[in-house]
Each structure stands twice: as structure tokens, then as C-alpha cells.
Scaffold this active site. Structure first.
Site, PDB file in Angstrom:
ATOM      1  N   ASP A   1      87.960  55.098  49.476  1.00  0.00           N
ATOM      2  CA  ASP A   1      87.987  52.744  49.522  1.00  0.00           C
ATOM      3  C   ASP A   1      89.400  53.299  49.147  1.00  0.00           C
ATOM      4  O   ASP A   1      90.211  53.642  48.680  1.00  0.00           O
ATOM      5  CB  ASP A   1      87.499  53.417  47.455  1.00  0.00           C
ATOM      6  CG  ASP A   1      86.773  51.826  47.329  1.00  0.00           C
ATOM      7  OD1 ASP A   1      86.808  51.536  48.388  1.00  0.00           O
ATOM      8  OD2 ASP A   1      85.671  51.329  46.499  1.00  0.00           O
ATOM      9  N   ASP A   2      89.306  52.043  50.885  1.00  0.00           N
ATOM     10  CA  ASP A   2      90.763  51.432  50.799  1.00  0.00           C
ATOM     11  C   ASP A   2      91.914  52.533  51.109  1.00  0.00           C
ATOM     12  O   ASP A   2      92.236  52.113  50.673  1.00  0.00           O
ATOM     13  CB  ASP A   2      91.310  50.730  48.936  1.00  0.00           C
ATOM     14  CG  ASP A   2      90.866  49.111  48.536  1.00  0.00           C
ATOM     15  OD1 ASP A   2      89.302  48.977  49.733  1.00  0.00           O
ATOM     16  OD2 ASP A   2      90.808  48.904  48.108  1.00  0.00           O
TER      17      ASP A   2
ATOM     18  N   CYS B   1      85.004  46.366  51.545  1.00  0.00           N
ATOM     19  CA  CYS B   1      84.101  47.645  51.195  1.00  0.00           C
ATOM     20  C   CYS B   1      82.787  46.828  51.055  1.00  0.00           C
ATOM     21  O   CYS B   1      81.832  47.959  52.443  1.00  0.00           O
ATOM     22  CB  CYS B   1      83.896  47.342  49.274  1.00  0.00           C
ATOM     23  SG  CYS B   1      84.652  45.707  48.744  1.00  0.00           S
TER      24      CYS B   1
ATOM     25  N   HIS C   1      77.559  49.363  46.174  1.00  0.00           N
ATOM     26  CA  HIS C   1      78.296  48.143  46.647  1.00  0.00           C
ATOM     27  C   HIS C   1      77.244  47.396  47.759  1.00  0.00           C
ATOM     28  O   HIS C   1      77.899  46.734  48.315  1.00  0.00           O
ATOM     29  CB  HIS C   1      79.903  48.178  47.144  1.00  0.00           C
ATOM     30  CG  HIS C   1      80.621  47.350  46.433  1.00  0.00           C
ATOM     31  ND1 HIS C   1      81.522  47.090  47.262  1.00  0.00           N
ATOM     32  CD2 HIS C   1      80.733  46.454  45.579  1.00  0.00           C
ATOM     33  CE1 HIS C   1      82.944  46.329  46.665  1.00  0.00           C
ATOM     34  NE2 HIS C   1      82.025  45.410  45.363  1.00  0.00           N
TER      35      HIS C   1
ATOM     36  N   ASP D   1      86.516  53.307  53.732  1.00  0.00           N
ATOM     37  CA  ASP D   1      85.165  51.923  53.993  1.00  0.00           C
ATOM     38  C   ASP D   1      85.831  50.163  54.732  1.00  0.00           C
ATOM     39  O   ASP D   1      86.032  50.224  55.028  1.00  0.00           O
ATOM     40  CB  ASP D   1      85.139  51.462  52.761  1.00  0.00           C
ATOM     41  CG  ASP D   1      86.183  50.860  51.906  1.00  0.00           C
ATOM     42  OD1 ASP D   1      87.283  51.597  52.362  1.00  0.00           O
ATOM     43  OD2 ASP D   1      85.687  50.056  50.730  1.00  0.00           O
ATOM     44  N   ASN D   2      87.546  50.771  54.475  1.00  0.00           N
ATOM     45  CA  ASN D   2      88.454  49.680  55.664  1.00  0.00           C
ATOM     46  C   ASN D   2      90.049  50.449  55.048  1.00  0.00           C
ATOM     47  O   ASN D   2      90.301  51.136  54.519  1.00  0.00           O
ATOM     48  CB  ASN D   2      88.312  48.568  54.304  1.00  0.00           C
ATOM     49  CG  ASN D   2      89.147  48.458  52.542  1.00  0.00           C
ATOM     50  OD1 ASN D   2      87.253  47.976  52.179  1.00  0.00           O
ATOM     51  ND2 ASN D   2      89.663  48.733  52.329  1.00  0.00           N
TER      52      ASN D   2
END
Lengths: 527, 527
Positions: free
Chosen positions: A44-45, A84, A147, A294-295
Site C-alpha cells: 500500500d503506497d 488505491c 477497498h 498499488d500506487n
């Protein structure tokens, strides 16, 4: 150099147009291995530059670096959207958010996600990866962040997963349970507590044992599947590197990088433990493990955020820092160890690739954006294909070969920027990192990412190189748009009544909260 | 986290002050291995972010990455000055340029080097590494760029090297041999031709076979030494990645990165060939090989320059991009494979370390700035020590632990910047990447390079962390300055008559040029 690239660029054009159309029709009938387990580890991130193997100066990820040494690095791996929810929806559907509906049309080119007051979630018309894999006898579990919508009909067990331990939303909070409820944590179809309550996160120290919980639930699932012998799909999606960043007590203060690095170290050790478990159960050569994020790293979080290495800007933007992800594939005795593969690849390819290795025919009637990466994984070939960079409802940029054309540029509005929200701290490329949404569709800003990975030196618009490449890029855009039927935008409507007031299972725990009056309104998406 | 770092920082202070004073008196008497060969591979303007193992997105350096996998990465390895000549002088003397004289006092904090009209060069009072190693029976060869002065008395064979193939200056040109002669190439004590004449570099295509020549001369030396059996020191200093960047025909157009990447690929393959030769001759476990670069990538060269990864600015500056270098140590069966060592280290340590592995006692009477890295190499310990960042005659910054304090900041003058010379393209940290020489000696700008490797977020001057660390930093500065006796500045005077008009051997070749009238003047150093 230029002419050879652009000529091969042009000559490949027809074959690509063809392969894109037919790729989903290729079946995996001729595979002769038993169905491998599939593990997708989605961070995540986490940014491209956060791992030692990807040049993080702290070099504190020995387990991931070892995974890379035993597996394959994809330095050109992309998400589908620099935020996300759309990224995760793209991974699980194999489709761009503009197709699967994970975008907003409330405003132009805005990233949208599933905050707690979002009304909708993943559509029933989308067939998610676990549902497809089930046809081949796979048992699927998601551990961590979902999410894709938190209201009852949108949850993982309604969309093909057999098991779930984790949470539907980000771990923001603590909330007061009066105007905003704390986010629930689910085990299966029922909540088992809430963040900051049964599942504490200390906002002051950053302490939380959630990564350990996510690790234990994953290990326990693997153990069980080893006994039953049926193939499994594990979607492991811990969120420790998303603000508020957290780590267990044993990891707090252990990194050179502060709390963000502590979280990375804990995730690295968890990855090591998962791979070790596969080994000790003898499953390693029958398990395809793919690690990515995710990004891009959230540079606006400054010292609490990750690193995008040499790339421009970060999360929320369609510059390389927002879209390019760390990516490692591991499958001992199938994937050649210590290799680098320059295949342009995306999170959506994980959908198609998973179906291929499982021997499942992809849905013929649904347009997919992912391609089958098995030729790349097995070092038997690569595909020429474009990669599309979306922000909400707008195609911002595309890449083909080493070239990237920006059709639109935008970081964020001056208003947001002046509030202190900076997606490109200490970076500025004039005319590129714009604070106005700037339309370059007629004369795209063109970069050669091989020579210029940092997107600093636009190719002169009068050059032969520019004219040749942009002509082809415009053809790709035209073909892409011609073949695109946008899904209904799912991230337009917000309502406080939609929040996690009374999730399934709340009664047993005595944790049902009063649902307020509906106040349906268009969500506001500033970025 | 903060308090633990700063308290250990303080407690180690006394021991460091002691160890720094005594380190040079440690002898290597108790080593029980035979004298290992020593190879130092020094690249030119290659940046921290140029190798796959250090996160270059092109990941086109399989041989260097393999060297790292078999050896040890030093992610915190520094040069002594962000420019070529002083860096190289520091490596070969084990001393900061401010001590060995490789600086200028013509103006404040200016990088100086040895252009063709420089009058002086390395002093006879400096004892260079090959001279020290000769005491232990080593035969030494330099292949490639010298850069410590080109007039007769300053050349390598006058300073301890037994052999030389290469050139005294940068390969700038072509010159007209009227107002400026082309740079000579030497084999031993005599010139064997000039760049752009007998040793062509095609400025249009970038083609030159010089890296192949440098490889062949190195291989031939290794072969010969394998036969004689005496230990050798090879200082391999190819310059293909310095502008004008060049590569052999076989490598032109082969990189994703353009001509710079072509040069890197050729160097990578040459490194692979050198290590392979050591293996095939059975010398691998008796050869310590260290790969690094003389300074950060020249970002002002834009697409023709290298990458400093996530670091700030580049060559010419004392930000991390200018001073931190890629560094790999390789010594099979001695150095544990696939390791990362966070030891703060410098090019000057290569001097002391080489003496230690050769069993030579360092000169007692000469203050050295390098420490013995063998405990780090053999994974038996590390040293706490400060690293000093000099620019010409000024101590610009220092690092201790994860902290870096900038005493002065400067990129270049606005005048030079407005000419288009940009050492920090698309990067700006307000108050840090200054265009005025800015004095922060009273209140240094402090960064934590673990949390903030990009030097973007100065630590608040009112914080407890700042006050504690800066107090210690100021003590280090005071101690350093107290113990410092600057050498005579050697890079102050320029004269066209000093150019390479008639180097030794020119008569035989018929390549002697007429020496013009002397026009002695202070050199002008804009940066």
C-alpha cells in the site's frame, strides 16, 4: 538509435493491434504442470524506490532482495491508476478502472476511491479473479485491505473470495463513533472488531501488530491448503505503509528510515516468512508469488512516505513516480533466478496471468486490459504493448516501448498546493508538473524513459523522432478510445449513512452504531 | 528513535576521537593470508544510481550486479571532493585534497582540477599508494585517466606506478594543435599518440574503442602478473562515462539509455571480463577488487550524463548526488557474498585498506584521512567516523551516523546558472540548493539521511534533536580543523605553455608541437 527504435515501433504496430485483440482468446490448455498456487502480495503506497533491490539507499529489505535474486524483477511494471481503490479494482478485474467503473465523473481527471461514506462498490457484473479461479478448484483468501466498497453487497465473500481477514477501508482514525464510526475488521463475513478498538493503532508511537496478524492469517491459510491439497489463491494486501504508517513493537525504531522504514522492514520480514513457509511445506516450486504495490509512494506524506527512486512525483499523479511499481515474480524452478525482465506490464496482467497458470480460459465477452505474462515469466518472450495512464475519467498519458506521451499534465490545483499538499516535493519540471489541468492532446509532451526516466527533458516537438513517435501514439489513443466502452462511474456518490455503522456481526459484539439520516451528495474529489 | 541515536552518537564521541588518532598506527602483522592482488576500478562521473544493483531503472549492468551478488555493497561510500582530480588525488594519497594540495585558493569553495594548462600536479612530498605497496613487492599499473598533473615530473611513473597505459587529462577535444594540443596517450613513460588522432573519438557518433584498449591493457597486465607470481596493484580508471561520452561500435545503440548507457554497458562487460580473467587464472580468491566512481553523475550534461538515483544534485556539489558513489567490494572466500555494509566509507579508505591487506604499515608521520575497511569487508566490525565534504578550500558539510550538517550551501552562481549550467536540474530545495555561497556555520542545515536521503526536509533548528546533534557536529568540525594543516594549494596557476605540446616520446612519433610563450596566470574556477 532513434531511427531503429521508431522503425521497429512502426513495424510492430499492426501485430500489436492484432495481438491485443486476440490475446484473451489464448487458452492455457497445453500447460502440463499441476495447478500452481498463486500469491499476490500487494503493498500500500509503497514506491518503486523502497526496496534494496530497487536502489533504496537504506537497503533494508534482505528478504525481498533475496526474493528478487531467486526470481525476476520487472522494472517497468505499472498500476492502472495512481490511487488505491481503482488500482485494486483493476488488479482483481483485469480491467482499467474506466471499464470496471472505479472512477468518478463528478469532475475531470480526478482520482477517486472508496472512503467510508462511498455509496457504491465493485459491480456484480464484474467477475473477479477468485471467482474465475474457483472454476479450476482454487480456494481463495484475501488478507488485508479490500477497498472495493464496504457495504454488504460489495464485500470480498460476495465476489468470489472464500475467506477474508482484514478491513474494507483505509485504517484512518481514530474516529469518535458518533459522526464517524471506526473502520471494522472482518474475519470472513462478519466483523470481529474495529480499528483503534479491538485492533489498536497507536497514533503517537505508530505501534500496531496488524502486519503480524496479516502474516499469521496468511500462514495459517497456507498451512491448511497444504493439508487439503487444493490449489489456492492468496491475495495478501497489508497496509502498514499507508498513512498512518504503523509497525509492531519489535520493529519500531529499527529502521534507518524512521517509522516508514520500520513498516517496510516488518513487511519484508513477513514476505520472508511466507516464502519460507512455502519452502518448508514443499510448495515453493508449485507457487507463483508476485510482489508489487498499488500506487507510487505518497510524497505528500514527506518523511512518513516512501520513495519513488529516480522518478518524478508520486501517488495521485500520472508521472512515473505515481504509476511505476516495484515488482518481483518468484516461482522456483519455473522463473529463472536473478533475472530482469523489461516487459511493460501492469497490475491487470496479474489477472490474465493468474488465469493462464491456473488453466482457466479468460472470459471471451469481457474486454480485458491485462495480458498473459507467462512468456515473460518463463523467459520465453515478451509482448509489445502500450500502457495507459488514467486519472479518473481521463487518459492522461500512454507508454509504448521507451516512449511516454503525456496527453494531459496535472499535479494538483494551486489551491490544494497552497494548503501544503505537494505531490512533487522539491521537484519541478517546467510545463510538465503543472498546477493547471493542461491539455496536450494535440501536441503531447513526449519523453524517452530509457534516456530520461525522470521525465525532465521533453523531446523537441519539431524533431523527426517526435513526429514519428507521436503519430503512432495518437493511433494507439484512437484505437484505445474506439474500443473503449466506459463503465458506469461508481465513485460519484457519498452518504454518511453509508458508513460502517452496523456491519454484519456487530450485534454479537455489541458494536452496532446508530445509522444517521441519509444525506446523499456528490463526492468531492480534489485531486 | 531520536534519543537512542543521539545518545549513542554522544557516547561514541570519545572513542572516535581516540580511534581516529590511532587508526593509522595499527599494523597488519597478524594477517596470515598471502599478499592479495588489489584492483581498484574507478569510474568517471558515474553516479550512485547508474547500476542495476543501485536501482537504475534500465538495469543493464548484469556483470556489476553479479559482482555485487558475489561481494559487498557499500551504499554509504563517498568521494573526497565532487570533482575528478581532487577525488583521484585523495584516493591515491589517502588524504583529503585540502591536505595533499589538490585544491585552489584563488577563490572561496571552488572545485579545481588539472586542465591542460595547469602548471602543477601531485607533489613529491606525497607518497602514493603504488609507492607504498612497492615496499611489499607489489607491481603497479595504472590503466586509463591519471589527472594528477601532466607535466613530466607529475606523471604516474614518477610516483610509484611501474606501468601506465592511458592519458594524463580528460579526453576533451578535438583541438587544433595550434592554440591547444590534443591530449597525449601514454604507454609507460612515453606518449604513443594523441586523442582524436591515433586514438580516435568520433564526436558525432560517440564511437571510440578506448574502453576496449583499457580492458586489453588490464587483462594483459593480469596475465603477466599471474605468470610472475608477484602481487599486483591495478588501478583501472577508464573514462568513457565522462563527456564526451563514448563507446565501441559493438555497444553503440545497445542501451535503453542512449550513449551514456552504451558506455556503462561496455564498462560493465569489461568488469565482467576482468573478474572472469581472475577466475580463470585462479586468482579470484586472492584478489580484492573494489569498484567505485570519482564523483557523482554530471547532471549538467542532461541526457549525456548519469544518474544519482534518489539523491540531490550532482557533480560539482556537496549534496549527496555529488559525493555519494556506487561502491562494490569483491574478494571471493573473504568477503561474504550478497552483503550490504552500511559503514561510512570514502575513497581515501581504499589507500589505508590496500596497505592493510598488503601488510604495509601506513606512514606514521603523515596524517591520513582514510581508515582501514578490512573489518567491514570481512564483516567483523564497523567504525563510527565522520565524513567530510569539501569543495576546494572549504569544508562544506560533514556526516556522522545518519546526520549530515551543511556548513555552507552552494550549487553555482546565478551567472553560471543563467548560462544554462544546472547542477540540480528540476530539483530545488528552498534555502538549500542556493545560488549564493551561503554560510551556515553558526546554524548548520541538518538532515537525517536515513529518513531523508534526498536532503529535502531540514531538521527544525529549535528541536532537541537538532540541538544535540549540531553540538556534536560542531565539535567534530573543531577537532578536524584543529588537526588540519592545509597543504600548499597546487591548482592555482595556469599557463598555456604548460599544455601537452611536446610530451616525452613526441620526437619518435614526429608529434612534438611548438611550445608557446609562457602566460602564467591565476586559473579561473567558476564552480
Amino acid at each position: 538509435m532513434m531511427s531503429s527504435i521508431t522503425s521497429s515501433f512502426r513495424s510492430r504496430f499492426v501485430s500489436i493491434a492484432l495481438t491485443l485483440a486476440f490475446s484473451v482468446a489464448v487458452t492455457a490448455n497445453n500447460r502440463n504442470t499441476s495447478k500452481p498456487n498463486i500469491i499476490i502480495m500487494l503493498m500500500d503506497d509503497m514506491g518503486w524506490g523502497d526496496l534494496g533491490a530497487f536502489g533504496n539507499p537504506a537497503m533494508e529489505t534482505p528478504n525481498l532482495d533475496h526474493m528478487a535474486a531467486e526470481g525476476m524483477i520487472f522494472p517497468n511494471f505499472y498500476t492502472a491508476n495512481p490511487l488505491c481503490s481503482p488500482s485494486r479494482a483493476a488488479l482483481l478485474t483485469g480491467r482499467l478502472p474506466i471499464r470496471n467503473g472505479f472512477y468518478t465523473s463528478n469532475a475531470h481527471a480526478r482520482n477517486a476511491y472508496t472512503p467510508q461514506n462511498i455509496v457504491e462498490g465493485i459491480s456484480n457484473t464484474e467477475i473477479l479473479l477468485p471467482k474465475m479461479l474457483h472454476k479450476a478448484g482454487y480456494v481463495s483468501k484475501i488478507v488485508g485491505k479490500w477497498h472495493l466498497g464496504h457495504r454488504a453487497s460489495f464485500l470480498p465473500l460476495k465476489h468470489g473470495f472464500h475467506e477474508w481477514f482484514g478491513s474494507p477501508n483505509c485504517h484512518f482514525g481514530p474516529f469518535n463513533n458518533v459522526d464517524t464510526p471506526n473502520i471494522p475488521v472482518y474475519d470472513g463475513a462478519q466483523m470481529v472488531g474495529r480499528y483503534y478498538e479491538e485492533f489498536p493503532i497507536d497514533r503517537k508511537t505508530g505501534e500496531s501488530n496488524l502486519t503480524q496478524l496479516y502474516l499469521q492469517h496468511a500462514l495459517e491459510f497456507i498451512n491448511r491448503q497444504a493439508v487439503t491439497g487444493s490449489p489456492f489463491f492468496l491475495y495478501w494486501a497489508p497496509d502498514a505503509t499507508h498513512t498512518p504508517v504503523y509497525a509492531s513493537r519489535a520493529f519500531l525504531g529499527t529502521s534507518q528510515r524512521g517509522i516508514y522504514g520500520d513498516a517496510v522492514r516488518e513487511l519484508d520480514q513477513a514476505v520472508g516468512a511466507l516464502l519460507q513457509r512455502l519452502r518448508s511445506l514443499g510448495l515453493h516450486s508449485n507457487s507463483l508469488v508476485f510482489f508489487t504495490s498499488d500506487n507510487g509512494a505518497a510524497l505528500s506524506a514527506s518523511l512518513k512516505g516512501g520513495s519513488n527512486g529516480p522518478f518524478l512525483c508520486g501517488k495521485e499523479t500520472t508521472f512515473e513516480g505515481g504509476m511505476r511499481e516495484p515488482a518481483i515474480a518468484w516461482w522456483p524452478s519455473h522463473i529463472p533466478p536473478g533475472t530482469v525482465n523489461h516487459q511493460l506490464a501492469t497490475v491487470m496482467d496479474l489477472f490474465t496471468t493468474s488465469l493462464m497458470v491456473a488453466g482457466v480460459t479468460p472470459p471471451i465477452s469481457t474486454p480485458l486490459d491485462g495480458i498473459d505474462l507467462t512468456p515473460a515469466l518463463l523467459h520465453k518472450g515478451t509482448w509489445d504493448r502500450p500502457v495507459f495512464y488514467y486519472r479518473g475519467n481521463e487518459l492522461m498519458a500512454l507508454r509504448y516501448g521507451h516512449y511516454k506521451a503525456h496527453l494531459w499534465t496535472w499535479t494538483n490545483s494551486l489551491q490544494e498546493f497552497h494548503k501544503g499538499i505537494d505531490f512533487c516535493p522539491s521537484q519541478e519540471v517546467r510545463g510538465v508538473t503543472t498546477h493547471n489541468q493542461t491539455d496536450h492532446t494535440q501536441d503531447p509532451i513526449l519523453f524517452h524513459l530509457g534516456r530520461d526516466p525522470g521525465e525532465k527533458y521533453p523531446i523537441r516537438q519539431t524533431s523527426k523522432e517526435y513526429i514519428q513517435v507521436v503519430t503512432d501514439m495518437k493511433m494507439f489513443v484512437m484505437l484505445h478510445k474506439r474500443g473503449l466502452r466506459p463503465g458506469q462511474p461508481l465513485l460519484n456518490w457519498c452518504d454518511d449513512a453509508a458508513m460502517n455503522w452496523a456491519p454484519a456481526g456487530c450485534e454479537k459484539l455489541g458494536k452496532c452504531l446508530k445509522v444517521p439520516k441519509s444525506n446523499l451528495q456528490e463526492c468531492f474529489w480534489p485531486h
